[in-house]
Design a protein around this motif. Structure first.
Motif, PDB file in Angstrom:
ATOM      1  N   GLU A   1       0.143 -14.648 -16.818  1.00  0.00           N
ATOM      2  CA  GLU A   1      -0.005 -13.294 -16.030  1.00  0.00           C
ATOM      3  C   GLU A   1      -1.421 -12.756 -16.160  1.00  0.00           C
ATOM      4  OE1 GLU A   1       2.058  -8.841 -15.788  1.00  0.00           O
ATOM      5  OE2 GLU A   1       2.159 -10.246 -17.673  1.00  0.00           O
ATOM      6  N   LYS A   2      -2.497 -13.404 -17.085  1.00  0.00           N
ATOM      7  CA  LYS A   2      -3.694 -12.769 -17.016  1.00  0.00           C
ATOM      8  C   LYS A   2      -4.719 -13.029 -15.888  1.00  0.00           C
ATOM      9  CE  LYS A   2      -5.426 -16.514 -20.004  1.00  0.00           C
ATOM     10  NZ  LYS A   2      -6.167 -16.681 -21.418  1.00  0.00           N
ATOM     11  N   TYR A   3      -3.951 -14.354 -15.381  1.00  0.00           N
ATOM     12  CA  TYR A   3      -4.852 -14.793 -14.100  1.00  0.00           C
ATOM     13  C   TYR A   3      -4.500 -14.253 -12.765  1.00  0.00           C
ATOM     14  CZ  TYR A   3      -6.229 -18.584 -17.348  1.00  0.00           C
ATOM     15  OH  TYR A   3      -6.797 -19.138 -18.257  1.00  0.00           O
ATOM     16  N   ILE A   4      -3.332 -13.585 -12.748  1.00  0.00           N
ATOM     17  CA  ILE A   4      -2.768 -13.067 -11.369  1.00  0.00           C
ATOM     18  C   ILE A   4      -3.650 -12.312 -10.577  1.00  0.00           C
ATOM     19  CG2 ILE A   4      -0.970 -11.723 -10.371  1.00  0.00           C
ATOM     20  CD1 ILE A   4       0.818 -12.764 -12.302  1.00  0.00           C
ATOM     21  N   GLU A   5      -4.185 -11.187 -11.330  1.00  0.00           N
ATOM     22  CA  GLU A   5      -5.288 -10.156 -10.560  1.00  0.00           C
ATOM     23  C   GLU A   5      -6.503 -10.978 -10.031  1.00  0.00           C
ATOM     24  OE1 GLU A   5      -7.501  -5.932 -11.156  1.00  0.00           O
ATOM     25  OE2 GLU A   5      -6.107  -6.533 -12.373  1.00  0.00           O
ATOM     26  N   ALA A   6      -7.050 -11.845 -10.757  1.00  0.00           N
ATOM     27  CA  ALA A   6      -8.103 -12.521 -10.645  1.00  0.00           C
ATOM     28  C   ALA A   6      -8.028 -13.467  -9.328  1.00  0.00           C
ATOM     29  CB  ALA A   6      -8.878 -13.354 -11.653  1.00  0.00           C
ATOM     30  N   ALA A   7      -6.870 -13.925  -9.189  1.00  0.00           N
ATOM     31  CA  ALA A   7      -6.301 -15.105  -8.095  1.00  0.00           C
ATOM     32  C   ALA A   7      -6.181 -14.412  -6.959  1.00  0.00           C
ATOM     33  CB  ALA A   7      -5.050 -15.789  -8.534  1.00  0.00           C
ATOM     34  N   GLU A   8      -5.447 -13.181  -7.069  1.00  0.00           N
ATOM     35  CA  GLU A   8      -5.458 -12.236  -5.690  1.00  0.00           C
ATOM     36  C   GLU A   8      -6.734 -11.930  -5.222  1.00  0.00           C
ATOM     37  OE1 GLU A   8      -1.207  -9.995  -6.356  1.00  0.00           O
ATOM     38  OE2 GLU A   8      -2.862  -8.912  -7.063  1.00  0.00           O
ATOM     39  N   ILE A   9      -7.506 -11.497  -5.998  1.00  0.00           N
ATOM     40  CA  ILE A   9      -8.937 -11.088  -5.563  1.00  0.00           C
ATOM     41  C   ILE A   9      -9.707 -12.506  -4.723  1.00  0.00           C
ATOM     42  CG2 ILE A   9     -11.419 -10.442  -6.241  1.00  0.00           C
ATOM     43  CD1 ILE A   9     -10.120  -8.445  -8.332  1.00  0.00           C
ATOM     44  N   LEU A  10      -9.605 -13.464  -5.402  1.00  0.00           N
ATOM     45  CA  LEU A  10     -10.281 -14.634  -5.218  1.00  0.00           C
ATOM     46  C   LEU A  10      -9.634 -15.129  -3.836  1.00  0.00           C
ATOM     47  CD1 LEU A  10     -12.106 -17.307  -5.650  1.00  0.00           C
ATOM     48  CD2 LEU A  10      -9.857 -18.216  -6.936  1.00  0.00           C
ATOM     49  N   ARG A  11      -8.538 -15.107  -3.526  1.00  0.00           N
ATOM     50  CA  ARG A  11      -7.721 -15.312  -2.446  1.00  0.00           C
ATOM     51  C   ARG A  11      -7.972 -14.361  -1.355  1.00  0.00           C
ATOM     52  NH1 ARG A  11      -2.147 -13.801  -1.304  1.00  0.00           N
ATOM     53  NH2 ARG A  11      -0.907 -15.203   0.151  1.00  0.00           N
ATOM     54  N   GLU A  12      -8.296 -13.402  -1.613  1.00  0.00           N
ATOM     55  CA  GLU A  12      -8.583 -12.115  -0.336  1.00  0.00           C
ATOM     56  C   GLU A  12     -10.091 -11.846  -0.429  1.00  0.00           C
ATOM     57  OE1 GLU A  12      -7.238 -10.712   1.984  1.00  0.00           O
ATOM     58  OE2 GLU A  12      -5.215 -10.339   1.652  1.00  0.00           O
ATOM     59  N   LYS A  13     -10.765 -12.818  -0.209  1.00  0.00           N
ATOM     60  CA  LYS A  13     -12.209 -12.784   0.109  1.00  0.00           C
ATOM     61  C   LYS A  13     -13.103 -12.146  -0.832  1.00  0.00           C
ATOM     62  CE  LYS A  13     -10.123 -13.017   4.222  1.00  0.00           C
ATOM     63  NZ  LYS A  13      -8.455 -12.570   4.306  1.00  0.00           N
ATOM     64  N   GLY A  14     -12.670 -11.829  -2.209  1.00  0.00           N
ATOM     65  CA  GLY A  14     -13.153 -11.482  -3.248  1.00  0.00           C
ATOM     66  C   GLY A  14     -12.824 -10.043  -3.273  1.00  0.00           C
ATOM     67  N   THR A  15     -11.827  -9.407  -2.611  1.00  0.00           N
ATOM     68  CA  THR A  15     -11.489  -8.061  -2.506  1.00  0.00           C
ATOM     69  C   THR A  15     -10.437  -7.612  -3.385  1.00  0.00           C
ATOM     70  OG1 THR A  15     -10.283  -7.923  -0.630  1.00  0.00           O
ATOM     71  CG2 THR A  15     -12.560  -7.976  -0.397  1.00  0.00           C
ATOM     72  N   ASP A  16      -9.946  -6.329  -3.642  1.00  0.00           N
ATOM     73  CA  ASP A  16      -8.822  -6.053  -4.215  1.00  0.00           C
ATOM     74  C   ASP A  16      -7.801  -5.397  -3.055  1.00  0.00           C
ATOM     75  OD1 ASP A  16     -10.112  -3.557  -3.658  1.00  0.00           O
ATOM     76  OD2 ASP A  16      -9.747  -2.882  -5.721  1.00  0.00           O
ATOM     77  N   ARG A  17      -7.796  -6.175  -1.903  1.00  0.00           N
ATOM     78  CA  ARG A  17      -6.801  -5.743  -0.822  1.00  0.00           C
ATOM     79  C   ARG A  17      -5.391  -6.015  -1.024  1.00  0.00           C
ATOM     80  NH1 ARG A  17      -8.107  -7.392   5.497  1.00  0.00           N
ATOM     81  NH2 ARG A  17      -7.547  -9.501   4.847  1.00  0.00           N
ATOM     82  N   SER A  18      -5.079  -6.697  -1.933  1.00  0.00           N
ATOM     83  CA  SER A  18      -3.670  -6.949  -2.194  1.00  0.00           C
ATOM     84  C   SER A  18      -3.163  -5.738  -2.855  1.00  0.00           C
ATOM     85  CB  SER A  18      -3.433  -8.261  -3.208  1.00  0.00           C
ATOM     86  OG  SER A  18      -3.856  -9.342  -2.522  1.00  0.00           O
ATOM     87  N   LYS A  19      -4.043  -5.193  -3.778  1.00  0.00           N
ATOM     88  CA  LYS A  19      -3.653  -3.932  -4.514  1.00  0.00           C
ATOM     89  C   LYS A  19      -3.683  -2.681  -3.640  1.00  0.00           C
ATOM     90  CE  LYS A  19      -5.068  -3.224  -8.933  1.00  0.00           C
ATOM     91  NZ  LYS A  19      -6.284  -2.956  -9.846  1.00  0.00           N
ATOM     92  N   TYR A  20      -4.571  -2.766  -2.749  1.00  0.00           N
ATOM     93  CA  TYR A  20      -4.675  -1.673  -1.616  1.00  0.00           C
ATOM     94  C   TYR A  20      -3.311  -1.601  -0.711  1.00  0.00           C
ATOM     95  CZ  TYR A  20      -5.679   0.656   2.618  1.00  0.00           C
ATOM     96  OH  TYR A  20      -5.650   1.599   3.717  1.00  0.00           O
ATOM     97  N   PHE A  21      -2.882  -2.707  -0.349  1.00  0.00           N
ATOM     98  CA  PHE A  21      -1.749  -2.850   0.449  1.00  0.00           C
ATOM     99  C   PHE A  21      -0.347  -2.656  -0.381  1.00  0.00           C
ATOM    100  CE2 PHE A  21      -3.689  -6.214   3.413  1.00  0.00           C
ATOM    101  CZ  PHE A  21      -3.859  -5.230   4.356  1.00  0.00           C
ATOM    102  N   ARG A  22      -0.453  -2.748  -1.699  1.00  0.00           N
ATOM    103  CA  ARG A  22       0.863  -2.333  -2.368  1.00  0.00           C
ATOM    104  C   ARG A  22       0.630  -0.631  -2.782  1.00  0.00           C
ATOM    105  NH1 ARG A  22      -0.230  -7.391  -5.280  1.00  0.00           N
ATOM    106  NH2 ARG A  22      -1.295  -6.564  -6.597  1.00  0.00           N
ATOM    107  N   GLY A  23      -0.351  -0.245  -2.550  1.00  0.00           N
ATOM    108  CA  GLY A  23      -0.728   1.124  -2.807  1.00  0.00           C
ATOM    109  C   GLY A  23      -1.106   1.422  -4.063  1.00  0.00           C
ATOM    110  N   GLN A  24      -1.735   0.635  -4.774  1.00  0.00           N
ATOM    111  CA  GLN A  24      -2.296   0.629  -6.039  1.00  0.00           C
ATOM    112  C   GLN A  24      -3.811   1.399  -6.121  1.00  0.00           C
ATOM    113  OE1 GLN A  24      -1.231  -3.419  -6.978  1.00  0.00           O
ATOM    114  NE2 GLN A  24      -0.082  -2.718  -8.657  1.00  0.00           N
TER     115      GLN A  24
END
Length: 398
Positions: free
Chosen positions: A218-241
């Motif tokens: 689980e410790k790699y998940i957030e870094a992987a999402e950022i890496l996949r989304e052009k280096g942004t935390d857009r995945s968290k934004y779409f989840r309303g976080q």
């Protein structure tokens, strides 16, 4: 539902259309019947850029299938491997141990980060990395063991994971050919730190070009999402976080379009049927060609105890490279396309430039020059398998 212009065109199923020369192709991309319907739905949803309904459905299916902590759909297995290399924090001067008998992407993912691929020999029975040779290739610079489950048949993962644990190494599974395959009950792609699937058009399930990254910890998940989304935390934004997304780290565009995911999901819905059909064709090949193996003419694939494969490919091994070339020509003369597989990476120009082979090449080159892949795809019929096997027997005078 309004139909797209191409919806009524026929789908080829292994032989060319009427009026063209009859030829059994080596591969036909899988098609189950709902792909276009789902692609049109993605268009009507006005969300085709990715991480929409179908991307989420595919990811959820793969997480349930494998039990992995997180599955991220990617634009290719190559990109899944590149993400794995980045998450492993590969840097210039690091070393990665891997087999030379694999597709270039296994090595490229690490070479792009400045690492040196250290090739070791393979086992002649499975064409997988020889687990008994890995430990001797480890140096103070070794950071990762990258294993390849050739033809969906598992490497000896208990031994490999024990080596990795004792030497504090990460393990990346190139499971491009290994979806729905397992080792001692464990889905391939979930045993190492990262697993990489392929959904290329030659694979059991396809989205044209596509892949998936499986994350165990689980410790790699957030870094992987950022890496996949052009280096942004857009995945968290779409989840309303978060209330806005920002540039957080380096990254790239590894997210596939909804069109590709829609095509794939139509196949994942009937994955068990596709898997069973391919295994039936695999078993049919094996039974029909067993007499040639018993006569010492060819060798057939080996499936070690505890390994479950998915009929991704069926290959035979000829006496030598010259015999294989004659057989390929004979089959083509009979309108059947067969192919050989990888040229070992350590002997290729880039392999000589970027990597090195540890130990002796006893089996890698020799076995690669004997291996011949026969046609294998979802739409392949039992009658076609009979014809193909019959021509192989004819070549050998059986």
């Amino acid at each position: 539902m309004r139909h797209l212009p191409f919806m009524n065109k026929g789908i080829k199923t292994g032989k060319e259309s009427e009026g063209e020369k009859s030829m059994i192709r080596f591969n036909v991309p899988p098609y189950t019947g709902r792909e276009v319907e789902y692609m049109q739905k993605a268009i009507e949803n006005q969300h085709i850029c990715g991480d929409g309904e179908f991307t989420k459905k595919c990811s959820a299916y793969l997480e349930k299938l494998t039990g992995t902590r997180k599955c991220l759909l990617t634009t290719s297995c190559t990109h899944a491997l590149e993400m794995a290399a980045l998450l492993c924090d590969i840097k210039e001067g690091d070393e990665v141990i891997l087999p030379s008998y694999t597709f270039v992407s296994t090595a490229d993912a690490f070479v792009l980060r400045g690492a040196t691929p250290v090739f070791v020999d393979i086992r002649p029975d499975t064409m997988n990395i020889d687990e008994t040779l890995i430990e001797a290739a480890i140096t103070e610079r070794t950071k990762v063991i990258a294993v390849v489950h050739y033809a969906g048949v598992a490497c000896e993962m208990d031994t490999i994971m024990d080596i990795a644990k004792r030497h504090h190494l990460l393990v990346v599974e190139d499971a491009a050919q290994a979806i729905m395959c397992s080792y001692k009950g464990k889905p391939l792609g979930t045993i190492g730190d990262f697993g990489c699937f392929s959904f290329h058009e030659t694979k059991n399930f396809s989205m044209g070009e596509g892949g998936a990254l499986l994350i165990r910890d689980e410790k790699y998940i957030e870094a992987a999402e950022i890496l996949r989304e052009k280096g942004t935390d857009r995945s968290k934004y779409f989840r309303g976080q978060v209330d806005k997304y920002r540039w957080m780290n380096y990254g790239s565009s590894y997210l596939p379009s909804e069109m590709n995911a829609a095509y794939l999901y139509a196949q994942l819905e009937v994955a068990d049927k596709i898997n069973q059909t391919r295994l039936e064709r695999w078993k049919q090949y094996y039974e029909l060609l067993s007499p040639l193996q018993e006569a010492g003419k060819i060798e057939l694939p080996v499936i070690p105890e505890g390994c479950v494969q998915s009929g991704h490919m069926f290959y035979i091994k000829t006496k030598n490279q010259e015999e294989r070339a004659r057989l390929i020509a004979f089959m083509k003369e009979n309108d059947i396309l067969t192919v050989f597989h990888y040229v070992p990476l350590h002997s290729a120009p880039a392999g000589l430039k970027f990597g090195r082979f540890h130990g002796e090449d006893i089996y890698t080159t020799k076995e690669s020059e004997r291996l011949l892949r026969l046609p294998m795809f979802y739409q392949l019929t039992g009658k076609q398998v009979e014809l193909i096997a019959g021509k192989v027997k004819e070549f050998y005078g059986a």
